[in-house]
Design an enzyme around this catalytic site. Structure first.
Site, mmCIF file in Angstrom:
data_model
loop_
_atom_site.group_PDB
_atom_site.id
_atom_site.type_symbol
_atom_site.label_atom_id
_atom_site.label_comp_id
_atom_site.label_asym_id
_atom_site.label_seq_id
_atom_site.Cartn_x
_atom_site.Cartn_y
_atom_site.Cartn_z
ATOM 1 N N ASP A 168 -27.302 32.763 -58.822
ATOM 2 C CA ASP A 168 -26.518 31.983 -59.426
ATOM 3 C C ASP A 168 -26.921 31.409 -60.581
ATOM 4 O OD1 ASP A 168 -25.232 32.660 -56.818
ATOM 5 O OD2 ASP A 168 -24.637 30.894 -56.396
ATOM 6 N N GLU A 400 -35.408 29.277 -47.890
ATOM 7 C CA GLU A 400 -34.297 30.264 -48.944
ATOM 8 C C GLU A 400 -35.223 30.614 -50.195
ATOM 9 O OE1 GLU A 400 -31.415 27.269 -50.625
ATOM 10 O OE2 GLU A 400 -30.389 28.825 -51.301
HETATM 11 C C1 GLC Z 1 -26.848 30.648 -53.226
HETATM 12 C C2 GLC Z 1 -27.601 31.922 -53.456
HETATM 13 C C3 GLC Z 1 -26.532 33.136 -53.330
HETATM 14 C C4 GLC Z 1 -26.212 33.074 -51.853
HETATM 15 C C5 GLC Z 1 -25.507 31.838 -51.483
HETATM 16 C C6 GLC Z 1 -25.526 31.579 -49.706
HETATM 17 O O1 GLC Z 1 -25.608 30.419 -53.576
HETATM 18 O O2 GLC Z 1 -27.394 31.969 -54.978
HETATM 19 O O3 GLC Z 1 -26.964 34.308 -53.537
HETATM 20 O O4 GLC Z 1 -25.159 34.292 -51.137
HETATM 21 O O5 GLC Z 1 -26.434 30.784 -51.757
HETATM 22 O O6 GLC Z 1 -26.819 32.021 -49.063
#
Ligand code: GLC
Length: 436
Positions: A168, A400
């Site tokens: 993102d 994460e």
């Molecule tokens: C963040 C990440 C994305 C993921 C989401 C949920 O937005 O960038 O890739 O799917 O989190 O984990």
């Protein structure tokens, strides 16, 4: 190792809701598309029924035109912004009537996820039945992409928002985002009450993210209008690699279930065109890596990220080109003081080892690269990615994302972003079950 496996299962159990798994308590309280795919792979190792349930729930939210949204809002939660009232997916005439969702998508992982479920499951009959009743939905999703996201009929599909990429906040998007002239929106961020703001995007960046969505919503998420008007229109090597890998998996699976149909020929023709164009258009000889292409400005985005190496997973490069790619990977990302694999080029000025997709190690990308390297028999480096992933999780927990710098990581004694993160748990479980 058994202890990590046990803890991984605990994380997945804790994040399970009725019919799907949230990526992370508090921070991500709904169902995310590519998270669900990765999570199902982990679930298949200890609970096949739940893995199937995860995927069926996601597919249940598929739109009539084959589109699968990036977030399915199963419940009301005020811990997340922007939620269903902002996205208003119902504006699209073919949107699901049953679920509220976004009008964005995410990398198409489901084809290879179905194949993985088959490979992992002991009860092959059971999983084959599941594949038979779901494979056409995944095919319909690919059909959607090639029909609506490839305006020049090149065999490469575009994404219209950085949130579609999965990566993102990558510096890849900076030039597009920072040259946008978005209004200032008034809204209350929720992510920064769960995670240190230093590790998340800024308010101004959020204005731009929302602005792209406003344009899409003004046109009822119409794909043609988006292709004409979206300031963000990018051919992403990660996204297209996932699609190509999933095409390959669908061909194998249609054969496996004995359904030798027209769809195989269509899939094959997509593959031939896509792989050729991918190699012709998205490989940068000078950089020795695959790159993103800005379809709006018709210019390549000449920077390297972990996405640049994901074509290995989809068998896109020739052996010769794979050698070049791996040389680039090891020189920039693979020095001894670094954990593999940083999400953005550590030698680039925009590299930030603490911030979201601007540098940290992500386990899903590690998993993709691990398999990609194995495809090309780079077993030693694949082994290092696996070892680094295990070490990060074992030392610091199921975060994460993680700091690639070994010294700093060890001093900090923790990772970054959310804790007890589902795909970190799911994919380490899968890697631990692989022999090499
Ligand atoms: C963040 C990440 C994305 C993921 C989401 C949920 O937005 O960038 O890739 O799917 O989190 O984990």
């Amino acid at each position: 190792m058994d202890d990590i496996k046990k803890r991984a299962i605990q994380v997945l159990n804790k994040n399970w809701r009725d019919g799907f798994t949230i990526p992370c308590e508090g921070l991500y309280p709904f169902q995310w598309k590519w998270d669900s795919g990765f999570i199902a792979i982990g679930l298949a190792h200890f609970n096949l029924e739940r893995a199937k349930n995860e995927i069926s729930t996601l597919l249940d939210a598929q739109w009539e035109n084959g589109f699968i949204p990036h977030i399915v809002f199963h419940n009301d939660s005020d811990s997340y912004f922007p939620g269903p009232d902002f996205h208003r997916s119902y504006l699209h005439p073919k949107a699901s009537k049953k679920y509220r969702s976004t009008g964005l998508t995410q990398p198409p992982v489901l084809g290879f996820v179905l194949q993985k479920l088959y490979q992992i499951a002991k009860d092959k009959e059971n999983v084959l039945k599941f594949i038979k009743s779901n494979i056409d939905k995944v095919y319909a999703n690919h059909l959607y992409f090639y029909a609506n996201r490839d305006p020049n009929k090149e065999g490469l599909v575009y994404i219209y928002h950085n949130w579609e990429s999965g990566t993102d906040n990558s510096p890849m998007w900076d030039e597009i985002i920072n040259t946008m002239d978005s209004p200032e929106y008034t809204f209350e961020r929720r992510d920064t009450s769960h995670v240190d703001p230093e590790q998340r995007p800024s308010k101004r960046e959020y204005d731009h993210y929302l602005h792209i969505l406003e344009i899409a919503k003004n046109h009822k998420y119409n794909d043609k209008k988006i292709a004409q008007l979206s300031p963000f229109l990018v051919q992403d090597p990660l996204f297209n690699s996932m699609l190509i890998k999933s095409n390959e998996a669908l061909i194998d699976l249609y054969r496996l279930i004995g359904d030798e149909n027209e769809k195989i020929n269509t899939l094959k023709s997509w593959q031939t065109k896509a792989i050729k164009q991918f190699n012709d258009k998205l490989f940068d000889k000078e950089l020795g890596a695959y790159i993103h292409f800005n379809l709006r400005s018709e210019k390549p985005i000449r920077m390297i990220s972990s996405s640049s190496f994901t074509p290995l997973f989809a068998n896109i490069p020739s052996e010769e080109r794979a050698d070049i790619l791996i040389d680039t990977l090891m020189k920039r990302f693979g020095t001894k003081d670094q954990y593999l694999c940083a999400s953005f080029d550590p030698t680039n000025e925009f590299y930030n080892p603490k911030k979201y997709w601007r540098g940290p190690v992500w386990i899903n990308l590690n998993w993709i690269l691990y398999h990609g390297l194995k495809n090309y028999r780079y077993l030693e480096i694949a082994g290092r990615i696996k070892k680094d992933s295990i070490e990060l999780i074992d030392k610091f927990g199921f975060y994460e994302y993680f700091d690639p710098d070994k010294k700093r990581s060890i001093e900090n004694e923790h990772g970054y972003g959310g804790e007890n993160f589902s795909w970190t748990a799911a994919l380490i479980l899968d890697m631990l079950n692989e022999k090499t």
